[in-house]
Design an enzyme around this catalytic site. Structure first.
Site, PDB file in Angstrom:
ATOM      1  N   GLU A  88      -0.504  -7.645  -6.893  1.00 44.30           N
ATOM      2  CA  GLU A  88      -1.953  -7.591  -6.952  1.00 44.30           C
ATOM      3  C   GLU A  88      -2.459  -6.182  -7.189  1.00 44.30           C
ATOM      4  O   GLU A  88      -1.745  -5.199  -7.010  1.00 44.30           O
ATOM      5  CB  GLU A  88      -2.533  -8.140  -5.656  1.00 44.30           C
ATOM      6  CG  GLU A  88      -2.059  -7.410  -4.422  1.00 44.30           C
ATOM      7  CD  GLU A  88      -2.437  -8.180  -3.168  1.00 44.30           C
ATOM      8  OE1 GLU A  88      -3.607  -8.127  -2.799  1.00 44.30           O
ATOM      9  OE2 GLU A  88      -1.550  -8.822  -2.585  1.00 44.30           O
ATOM     10  N   CYS A 334      -3.977  -4.403   1.857  1.00 42.90           N
ATOM     11  CA  CYS A 334      -2.713  -4.469   1.126  1.00 42.90           C
ATOM     12  C   CYS A 334      -1.969  -5.782   1.287  1.00 42.90           C
ATOM     13  O   CYS A 334      -1.653  -6.202   2.384  1.00 42.90           O
ATOM     14  CB  CYS A 334      -1.801  -3.350   1.604  1.00 42.90           C
ATOM     15  SG  CYS A 334      -2.624  -1.786   1.621  1.00 42.90           S
TER      16      CYS A 334
HETATM   17  N1  SAH Z   1       3.503   2.708   0.615  1.00 40.89           N
HETATM   18  C1  SAH Z   1       2.416   3.626   0.372  1.00 40.89           C
HETATM   19  C2  SAH Z   1       1.201   2.933  -0.237  1.00 40.89           C
HETATM   20  C3  SAH Z   1       0.665   1.904   0.675  1.00 40.89           C
HETATM   21  S1  SAH Z   1      -0.927   1.304   0.765  1.00 40.89           S
HETATM   22  C4  SAH Z   1       2.025   4.284   1.687  1.00 40.89           C
HETATM   23  O1  SAH Z   1       2.549   3.902   2.712  1.00 40.89           O
HETATM   24  O2  SAH Z   1       1.223   5.210   1.655  1.00 40.89           O
HETATM   25  C5  SAH Z   1      -2.119   2.492   0.915  1.00 40.89           C
HETATM   26  C6  SAH Z   1      -2.635   2.776   2.311  1.00 40.89           C
HETATM   27  O3  SAH Z   1      -3.145   1.650   3.018  1.00 40.89           O
HETATM   28  C7  SAH Z   1      -1.573   3.383   3.195  1.00 40.89           C
HETATM   29  O4  SAH Z   1      -2.121   4.505   3.819  1.00 40.89           O
HETATM   30  C8  SAH Z   1      -1.316   2.279   4.188  1.00 40.89           C
HETATM   31  O5  SAH Z   1      -0.763   2.785   5.375  1.00 40.89           O
HETATM   32  C9  SAH Z   1      -2.683   1.687   4.356  1.00 40.89           C
HETATM   33  N2  SAH Z   1      -2.743   0.345   4.924  1.00 40.89           N
HETATM   34  C10 SAH Z   1      -1.827  -0.654   4.845  1.00 40.89           C
HETATM   35  N3  SAH Z   1      -2.252  -1.743   5.503  1.00 40.89           N
HETATM   36  C11 SAH Z   1      -3.464  -1.442   5.987  1.00 40.89           C
HETATM   37  C12 SAH Z   1      -4.415  -2.169   6.764  1.00 40.89           C
HETATM   38  N4  SAH Z   1      -4.183  -3.413   7.126  1.00 40.89           N
HETATM   39  N5  SAH Z   1      -5.568  -1.537   7.095  1.00 40.89           N
HETATM   40  C13 SAH Z   1      -5.807  -0.273   6.704  1.00 40.89           C
HETATM   41  N6  SAH Z   1      -4.966   0.459   5.983  1.00 40.89           N
HETATM   42  C14 SAH Z   1      -3.789  -0.110   5.629  1.00 40.89           C
END
Ligand code: SAH
Length: 347
Positions: A88, A334
């Site tokens: 996505e 995500c």
């Molecule tokens: N693997 C990479 C990209 C991930 S997604 C990373 O870890 O940075 C991008 C951001 O969204 C990351 O900072 C991740 O920690 C955050 N994230 C993931 N799930 C989330 C959620 N449920 N609520 C808020 N932020 C979230």
């Protein structure tokens, strides 16, 4: 699955065309056509050449399967890959342009406790062309061209850990910024990592001056280990040192993502510790209230707590913003959309 033509750089495409005894200008035609988001079957080249390409390469490696539009204008895309896997992406519309969030892996193996992308583990890595293909497909479907782009900024914040798929991500970034392609400047790209220190150091040497973003989400290693398994491998101190190295090599300020989780990392004491940890560093902090994922029992903070956390950081001299949550009515967090889609048996 066949090979993916969008993986190739212009130079590689040129070599391919020449090895087939074709004229070099065909490489430019093919590259341009692909970057416009065209399928191989609609490239403006002689039919025998198209047929040859189609026998070896996927006609449409990334197809838009569905589009969901939020009240705030954010669009969420569900893409189908050639082997039936789904990923996505999101397109967020801002005053300064449109930012697309892309995925780098199907699923993820980092295991962060708050994230929906990692619930089913990692299925496979995306190739460079499959990452780029998400952008080419959206640019095209939104009416953009190579000159007048509908996608102007890119964030690698969809599902997957970009540095766990290092080579394909670097290849993707080179093709994204290449002459003759969609030419999105590295300055308009953010790469988010959970903090894979060796790859952060390696990336500093690639000469790609993008905005490095690190998911911090905690102020001590002990607390970080509770929500992020990767904290068992690398310490916050090592991450901060790698960030400084990136700044030295590229001159680019880096960003920390900090998702506020009630009862976990969001007390004012945490805000003060965070400010002390980052004081004087060429960085910015992006706060976001946790987007609650139904399979996880973690809670986001109130808007008020988030505001207070932000003010505490700012009063202590830290550059920080509280990110608006966009598209929450269409499954903004995500991996939520893919998870729901698979769960609903809609494949
Ligand atoms: N693997 C990479 C990209 C991930 S997604 C990373 O870890 O940075 C991008 C951001 O969204 C990351 O900072 C991740 O920690 C955050 N994230 C993931 N799930 C989330 C959620 N449920 N609520 C808020 N932020 C979230």
């Amino acid at each position: 699955m066949k090979k993916i033509l969008q993986d190739l750089s212009f130079g590689e495409l040129l070599a391919l065309v020449e090895s087939g005894g074709e004229k070099p200008f065909r490489a430019k035609q093919i590259f341009e056509g692909l970057m416009q988001g065209k399928r191989i079957s609609s490239l403006p080249v002689p039919a025998p050449m198209r047929e040859r390409l189609l026998s070896e390469y996927e006609d449409e490696p990334v197809a838009i399967r569905e589009v969901f539009t939020s009240k705030d204008g954010t669009k969420k895309f569900l893409f189908a890959l050639a082997d039936g896997n789904l990923v996505e992406g999101v397109l967020m519309k801002y005053q300064y342009g449109n930012t697309q969030c892309v995925s780098t892996q199907v699923g993820c193996r980092m295991g962060c406790k708050f994230c929906a992308s990692t619930l089913g583990g990692r299925v496979r890595d995306l190739s460079a062309g499959e990452i780029l293909g998400q952008i080419l497909a959206v640019n095209r479907s939104e009416g953009g061209t190579l000159k007048d782009r509908a996608v102007t900024n890119v964030v690698l914040m969809g599902s997957g850990e970009p540095f766990d798929n290092y080579d394909s991500v670097v290849r993707f970034l080179r093709n994204l910024t290449a002459e003759g392609g969609i030419r999105i400047s590295a300055r308009n790209v953010s790469l988010s990592t959970c903090g894979l220190v060796p790859q952060m150091k390696q990336f500093a040497l690639e000469g790609i001056p993008l905005t490095l973003t690190v998911s911090l989400h905690a102020v001590t290693d002990g607390e970080r280990r509770r929500t992020m398994p990767i904290a068992n491998r690398y310490s916050i101190a090592e991450i901060l040192a790698a960030c400084d190295e990136y700044f030295e090599k590229t001159g680019r300020r880096y960003i920390f993502e900090y998702s506020l989780i009630e009862g976990e990392n969001a007390d004012m004491g945490h805000a003060e510790s965070l400010a002390r940890l980052l004081r004087g560093k060429p960085c910015h902090v992006n706060l976001i209230r946790l987007n609650e994922v139904k399979e996880r029992n973690l809670k986001g903070t109130s808007e008020e707590t988030a505001q207070k956390f932000l003010e505490t950081l700012q009063q202590m001299g830290i550059s920080a913003t509280l990110r608006r949550s966009m598209g929450s009515d269409i499954g903004g967090a995500c991996g939520q959309l893919r998870a729901r889609y698979i769960e609903g048996g809609q494949r």
